[in-house]
Design a protein around this motif. Structure first.
Motif, PDB file in Angstrom:
ATOM      1  N   THR A  96     -32.159 -30.686 -41.423  1.00 34.23           N
ATOM      2  CA  THR A  96     -31.296 -29.536 -41.126  1.00 34.23           C
ATOM      3  C   THR A  96     -31.753 -28.786 -39.890  1.00 34.23           C
ATOM      4  OG1 THR A  96     -32.583 -28.077 -42.604  1.00 34.23           O
ATOM      5  CG2 THR A  96     -30.673 -29.222 -43.557  1.00 34.23           C
ATOM      6  N   ARG A  97     -33.065 -28.775 -39.642  1.00 32.59           N
ATOM      7  CA  ARG A  97     -33.608 -27.990 -38.531  1.00 32.59           C
ATOM      8  C   ARG A  97     -33.066 -28.432 -37.173  1.00 32.59           C
ATOM      9  NH1 ARG A  97     -38.843 -28.960 -39.291  1.00 32.59           N
ATOM     10  NH2 ARG A  97     -39.196 -27.231 -40.747  1.00 32.59           N
ATOM     11  N   GLU A  98     -32.577 -29.644 -37.101  1.00 30.77           N
ATOM     12  CA  GLU A  98     -32.078 -30.182 -35.834  1.00 30.77           C
ATOM     13  C   GLU A  98     -30.565 -30.057 -35.695  1.00 30.77           C
ATOM     14  OE1 GLU A  98     -34.274 -31.223 -33.620  1.00 30.77           O
ATOM     15  OE2 GLU A  98     -35.845 -30.710 -35.084  1.00 30.77           O
ATOM     16  N   ARG A  99     -29.911 -29.381 -36.627  1.00 30.18           N
ATOM     17  CA  ARG A  99     -28.447 -29.364 -36.627  1.00 30.18           C
ATOM     18  C   ARG A  99     -27.899 -27.965 -36.840  1.00 30.18           C
ATOM     19  NH1 ARG A  99     -30.489 -33.964 -38.229  1.00 30.18           N
ATOM     20  NH2 ARG A  99     -29.452 -35.939 -37.690  1.00 30.18           N
ATOM     21  N   ASP A 100     -26.668 -27.771 -36.366  1.00 27.02           N
ATOM     22  CA  ASP A 100     -25.962 -26.498 -36.535  1.00 27.02           C
ATOM     23  C   ASP A 100     -25.563 -26.311 -37.996  1.00 27.02           C
ATOM     24  OD1 ASP A 100     -24.191 -24.196 -35.401  1.00 27.02           O
ATOM     25  OD2 ASP A 100     -22.803 -25.440 -36.578  1.00 27.02           O
ATOM     26  N   HIS A 101     -25.627 -25.063 -38.476  1.00 28.40           N
ATOM     27  CA  HIS A 101     -25.370 -24.826 -39.903  1.00 28.40           C
ATOM     28  C   HIS A 101     -23.928 -25.141 -40.302  1.00 28.40           C
ATOM     29  CE1 HIS A 101     -24.104 -21.279 -37.854  1.00 28.40           C
ATOM     30  NE2 HIS A 101     -24.119 -20.432 -38.862  1.00 28.40           N
ATOM     31  N   TYR A 102     -22.966 -24.875 -39.424  1.00 23.16           N
ATOM     32  CA  TYR A 102     -21.581 -25.251 -39.715  1.00 23.16           C
ATOM     33  C   TYR A 102     -21.446 -26.778 -39.770  1.00 23.16           C
ATOM     34  CZ  TYR A 102     -18.715 -20.973 -39.549  1.00 23.16           C
ATOM     35  OH  TYR A 102     -18.089 -19.783 -39.834  1.00 23.16           O
ATOM     36  N   LYS A 155     -15.402 -13.804 -37.813  1.00 20.85           N
ATOM     37  CA  LYS A 155     -14.748 -14.747 -36.907  1.00 20.85           C
ATOM     38  C   LYS A 155     -14.499 -16.110 -37.565  1.00 20.85           C
ATOM     39  CE  LYS A 155     -17.101 -12.749 -32.874  1.00 20.85           C
ATOM     40  NZ  LYS A 155     -18.127 -13.004 -31.825  1.00 20.85           N
ATOM     41  N   ASP A 156     -14.839 -16.233 -38.844  1.00 18.27           N
ATOM     42  CA  ASP A 156     -14.777 -17.529 -39.509  1.00 18.27           C
ATOM     43  C   ASP A 156     -13.362 -18.111 -39.478  1.00 18.27           C
ATOM     44  OD1 ASP A 156     -16.137 -19.524 -41.428  1.00 18.27           O
ATOM     45  OD2 ASP A 156     -14.322 -18.951 -42.505  1.00 18.27           O
ATOM     46  N   PRO A 157     -13.193 -19.356 -39.018  1.00 19.39           N
ATOM     47  CA  PRO A 157     -11.851 -19.929 -38.876  1.00 19.39           C
ATOM     48  C   PRO A 157     -11.114 -20.109 -40.195  1.00 19.39           C
ATOM     49  CG  PRO A 157     -13.557 -21.563 -38.401  1.00 19.39           C
ATOM     50  CD  PRO A 157     -14.239 -20.251 -38.487  1.00 19.39           C
ATOM     51  N   HIS A 158     -11.838 -20.405 -41.273  1.00 18.93           N
ATOM     52  CA  HIS A 158     -11.153 -20.581 -42.566  1.00 18.93           C
ATOM     53  C   HIS A 158     -10.575 -19.264 -43.062  1.00 18.93           C
ATOM     54  CE1 HIS A 158     -10.273 -22.161 -46.569  1.00 18.93           C
ATOM     55  NE2 HIS A 158     -10.836 -21.063 -47.047  1.00 18.93           N
ATOM     56  N   LEU A 159     -11.365 -18.193 -42.989  1.00 21.84           N
ATOM     57  CA  LEU A 159     -10.867 -16.883 -43.424  1.00 21.84           C
ATOM     58  C   LEU A 159      -9.702 -16.439 -42.546  1.00 21.84           C
ATOM     59  CD1 LEU A 159     -14.212 -15.008 -44.191  1.00 21.84           C
ATOM     60  CD2 LEU A 159     -12.657 -16.117 -45.801  1.00 21.84           C
ATOM     61  N   ALA A 160      -9.791 -16.744 -41.258  1.00 23.39           N
ATOM     62  CA  ALA A 160      -8.689 -16.394 -40.353  1.00 23.39           C
ATOM     63  C   ALA A 160      -7.425 -17.161 -40.716  1.00 23.39           C
ATOM     64  CB  ALA A 160      -9.098 -16.672 -38.910  1.00 23.39           C
ATOM     65  N   ALA A 161      -7.593 -18.459 -41.029  1.00 22.75           N
ATOM     66  CA  ALA A 161      -6.434 -19.277 -41.387  1.00 22.75           C
ATOM     67  C   ALA A 161      -5.778 -18.790 -42.680  1.00 22.75           C
ATOM     68  CB  ALA A 161      -6.865 -20.738 -41.534  1.00 22.75           C
ATOM     69  N   ARG A 162      -6.570 -18.198 -43.554  1.00 24.98           N
ATOM     70  CA  ARG A 162      -6.049 -17.664 -44.810  1.00 24.98           C
ATOM     71  C   ARG A 162      -5.394 -16.292 -44.636  1.00 24.98           C
ATOM     72  NH1 ARG A 162      -5.613 -19.417 -49.903  1.00 24.98           N
ATOM     73  NH2 ARG A 162      -6.662 -17.562 -50.711  1.00 24.98           N
ATOM     74  N   VAL A 215     -21.076 -33.177 -51.256  1.00 26.57           N
ATOM     75  CA  VAL A 215     -22.239 -32.354 -51.588  1.00 26.57           C
ATOM     76  C   VAL A 215     -21.898 -30.883 -51.395  1.00 26.57           C
ATOM     77  CG1 VAL A 215     -24.662 -31.871 -51.079  1.00 26.57           C
ATOM     78  CG2 VAL A 215     -23.757 -34.193 -50.797  1.00 26.57           C
ATOM     79  N   PRO A 216     -22.018 -30.046 -52.434  1.00 24.74           N
ATOM     80  CA  PRO A 216     -21.780 -28.618 -52.260  1.00 24.74           C
ATOM     81  C   PRO A 216     -22.755 -28.012 -51.255  1.00 24.74           C
ATOM     82  CG  PRO A 216     -21.782 -29.205 -54.599  1.00 24.74           C
ATOM     83  CD  PRO A 216     -22.285 -30.399 -53.838  1.00 24.74           C
ATOM     84  N   ALA A 217     -22.226 -27.472 -50.184  1.00 30.87           N
ATOM     85  CA  ALA A 217     -23.060 -26.883 -49.140  1.00 30.87           C
ATOM     86  C   ALA A 217     -22.270 -25.800 -48.436  1.00 30.87           C
ATOM     87  CB  ALA A 217     -23.505 -27.950 -48.138  1.00 30.87           C
ATOM     88  N   GLY A 218     -22.966 -24.770 -47.982  1.00 31.60           N
ATOM     89  CA  GLY A 218     -22.301 -23.687 -47.278  1.00 31.60           C
ATOM     90  C   GLY A 218     -23.173 -23.120 -46.181  1.00 31.60           C
ATOM     91  N   ALA A 219     -22.599 -22.961 -44.999  1.00 31.76           N
ATOM     92  CA  ALA A 219     -23.324 -22.301 -43.918  1.00 31.76           C
ATOM     93  C   ALA A 219     -23.569 -20.846 -44.290  1.00 31.76           C
ATOM     94  CB  ALA A 219     -22.515 -22.390 -42.627  1.00 31.76           C
ATOM     95  N   VAL A 220     -24.772 -20.376 -44.072  1.00 27.50           N
ATOM     96  CA  VAL A 220     -25.087 -18.967 -44.333  1.00 27.50           C
ATOM     97  C   VAL A 220     -24.634 -18.170 -43.114  1.00 27.50           C
ATOM     98  CG1 VAL A 220     -26.912 -17.302 -44.827  1.00 27.50           C
ATOM     99  CG2 VAL A 220     -27.031 -19.628 -45.780  1.00 27.50           C
ATOM    100  N   LEU A 221     -23.566 -17.417 -43.289  1.00 30.16           N
ATOM    101  CA  LEU A 221     -22.968 -16.711 -42.156  1.00 30.16           C
ATOM    102  C   LEU A 221     -23.487 -15.283 -42.066  1.00 30.16           C
ATOM    103  CD1 LEU A 221     -19.221 -17.830 -42.522  1.00 30.16           C
ATOM    104  CD2 LEU A 221     -21.129 -19.011 -41.397  1.00 30.16           C
ATOM    105  N   ASN A 222     -23.748 -14.836 -40.850  1.00 34.57           N
ATOM    106  CA  ASN A 222     -24.063 -13.424 -40.656  1.00 34.57           C
ATOM    107  C   ASN A 222     -22.754 -12.636 -40.487  1.00 34.57           C
ATOM    108  OD1 ASN A 222     -23.218 -13.680 -37.914  1.00 34.57           O
ATOM    109  ND2 ASN A 222     -25.295 -14.317 -37.311  1.00 34.57           N
ATOM    110  N   GLY A 223     -22.862 -11.346 -40.312  1.00 36.05           N
ATOM    111  CA  GLY A 223     -21.661 -10.513 -40.263  1.00 36.05           C
ATOM    112  C   GLY A 223     -20.691 -10.905 -39.160  1.00 36.05           C
ATOM    113  N   SER A 224     -21.210 -11.161 -37.963  1.00 34.88           N
ATOM    114  CA  SER A 224     -20.320 -11.497 -36.851  1.00 34.88           C
ATOM    115  C   SER A 224     -19.648 -12.846 -37.071  1.00 34.88           C
ATOM    116  CB  SER A 224     -21.102 -11.514 -35.528  1.00 34.88           C
ATOM    117  OG  SER A 224     -22.109 -12.514 -35.550  1.00 34.88           O
ATOM    118  N   GLU A 225     -20.361 -13.786 -37.711  1.00 33.84           N
ATOM    119  CA  GLU A 225     -19.758 -15.094 -37.993  1.00 33.84           C
ATOM    120  C   GLU A 225     -18.690 -14.995 -39.078  1.00 33.84           C
ATOM    121  OE1 GLU A 225     -23.052 -18.487 -37.210  1.00 33.84           O
ATOM    122  OE2 GLU A 225     -23.507 -17.086 -38.824  1.00 33.84           O
ATOM    123  N   THR A 226     -18.945 -14.177 -40.074  1.00 33.19           N
ATOM    124  CA  THR A 226     -17.975 -14.039 -41.163  1.00 33.19           C
ATOM    125  C   THR A 226     -16.651 -13.503 -40.653  1.00 33.19           C
ATOM    126  OG1 THR A 226     -19.761 -13.623 -42.757  1.00 33.19           O
ATOM    127  CG2 THR A 226     -17.542 -12.939 -43.402  1.00 33.19           C
TER     128      THR A 226
END
Length: 358
Positions: free
Chosen positions: A248-254, A278-285, A265-276
């Motif tokens: 994981t250390r070599e890759r982007d969390h998204y 701007k998150d594309p899924h939340l925007a699409a919803r 595999v259940p997995a989720g990027a840990v988003l900070n406030g600015s990412e949340t």
């Protein structure tokens, strides 16, 4: 701070959208009279004082139900309306302690910690909505209102779930285990590429374990004696975490989230406030509302976490100023004249400026 700082606090701006705001001094005889007049015209009263406050004001459920037998009174208090600790005050942070939530929150084998999210506050808000809907359904059947006695402490204790069951059945006292899980292995938050970037990964079945091995390019791990089943993976979890982190250390969390999800595999990027925000899924919803507050300006605001198939979401209205709707509500429901409301303002029974001595 500028003028009217009480109208611009973050909690108020965020939590009081789509509301009207009036003020009444309930310790004043005329304030009580007007409050009871409003009760006669309303379906529901929700309050969040200590258990005895409304009774001490002479405005407890018995008084209100006499004024309006159909009123549904949702009483949200720290410990509930009965019991030896009914008048104890609390905050979400103290309720995490008395309900036992803090005892299972913290680093492995470390001291109890607060969540810093004051879980009891939002949880009781959602539960009170369910209690209210139940009471409304009962009233539809019986024609009678009722008191909904909701304890924040009990609502929080419900969150302990399997920890309570394990003690009841086996006498096992749950403790702090960090990000690990009693049943799922691996289970944790793993460092990713970038400064303080992380992804949460939770493996709960053999299929998910095989998917993780394939996703990280190490299918042979599934045959490794250290990791061949859940028990051996738990015994060797620290070593397994190191293997996962090296990937994981070599890759982007998204990127990690999307790749692992593609492998089941259940997995989720840990988003900070600015990412949340701007998150594309939340925007699409369509989750975010843009609100233009007259004293704060334009900002993004969360909307409801549900969507009705036959009704679209309405645009949020900004949080009101203190007493902003005094004239509208007191003039429209009890039918007071402008001069009568002016007199109430003069006497301090209502108004738009907090009493500095209160």
């Amino acid at each position: 701070m500028g003028e009217r700082p009480w109208n611009r606090t973050a909690h108020h701006i965020h939590r009081n959208i789509n509301k009207q705001d009036i003020t009444l001094d309930l310790a004043d005889a005329r304030g009580k009279e007007l409050f009871l007049e409003l009760v006669k015209l309303c379906d529901v009263l929700v309050e969040n004082y200590r258990a005895s406050v409304m009774d001490r004001l002479g405005l407890g459920y018995e008084v209100l139900s006499e004024a309006n037998p159909k009123i549904i009174y949702v009483k949200i208090s720290s410990q509930g309306a009965t019991g030896p600790e009914q008048n104890y005050g609390s905050l979400g942070s103290t309720l995490e302690q008395t309900a036992g939530l803090a005892s299972i929150t913290g680093y492995e084998n470390g001291p109890p910690l607060m969540t810093n999210e004051t879980y009891p506050d939002p949880v009781v808000g959602f539960l009170s909505f369910g209690g209210l809907m139940t009471a409304l359904r009962r009233r539809r059947k019986t024609g009678k209102g009722c008191l909904v006695d909701l304890s924040q402490r009990e609502s929080t204790a419900m969150l302990l779930g399997e920890a309570v069951l394990d003690y009841s059945a086996n006498g096992t006292v749950a403790g702090t285990i960090g990000n690990k899980h009693r049943d799922m292995v691996p289970h944790g938050v793993y460092q990713c590429l970038g400064d303080d970037m992380w992804t949460a990964i939770s493996v709960g079945s053999e299929d998910e374990w095989l998917g993780l091995c394939q996703a990280i390019g190490q299918p042979g791990l599934s045959f490794d004696p250290r990791f061949e089943n859940r028990e051996t993976r738990r015994e060797n979890q620290d070593g397994l975490d190191e293997i996962i982190t090296s990937w994981t250390r070599e890759r982007d969390h998204y990127q990690i989230m999307h790749l692992l999800q593609a492998h089941g595999v259940p997995a989720g990027a840990v988003l900070n406030g600015s990412e949340t925000i701007k998150d594309p899924h939340l925007a699409a919803r369509g989750f975010w509302d843009t609100v233009d507050h007259p004293e704060v300006g334009v900002y993004k605001q969360t909307s409801t976490p549900w969507v009705l198939s036959k009704s679209s979401r309405l645009t949020a209205t900004p949080a009101p100023g203190l007493g902003e709707h005094n004239y509208q509500v007191l003039g429209g429901l009890p039918g007071l004249s402008t001069s009568e409301i002016d007199d109430l303002v003069e006497r301090g029974v209502t108004g738009e400026i907090p009493d500095p001595s209160a």
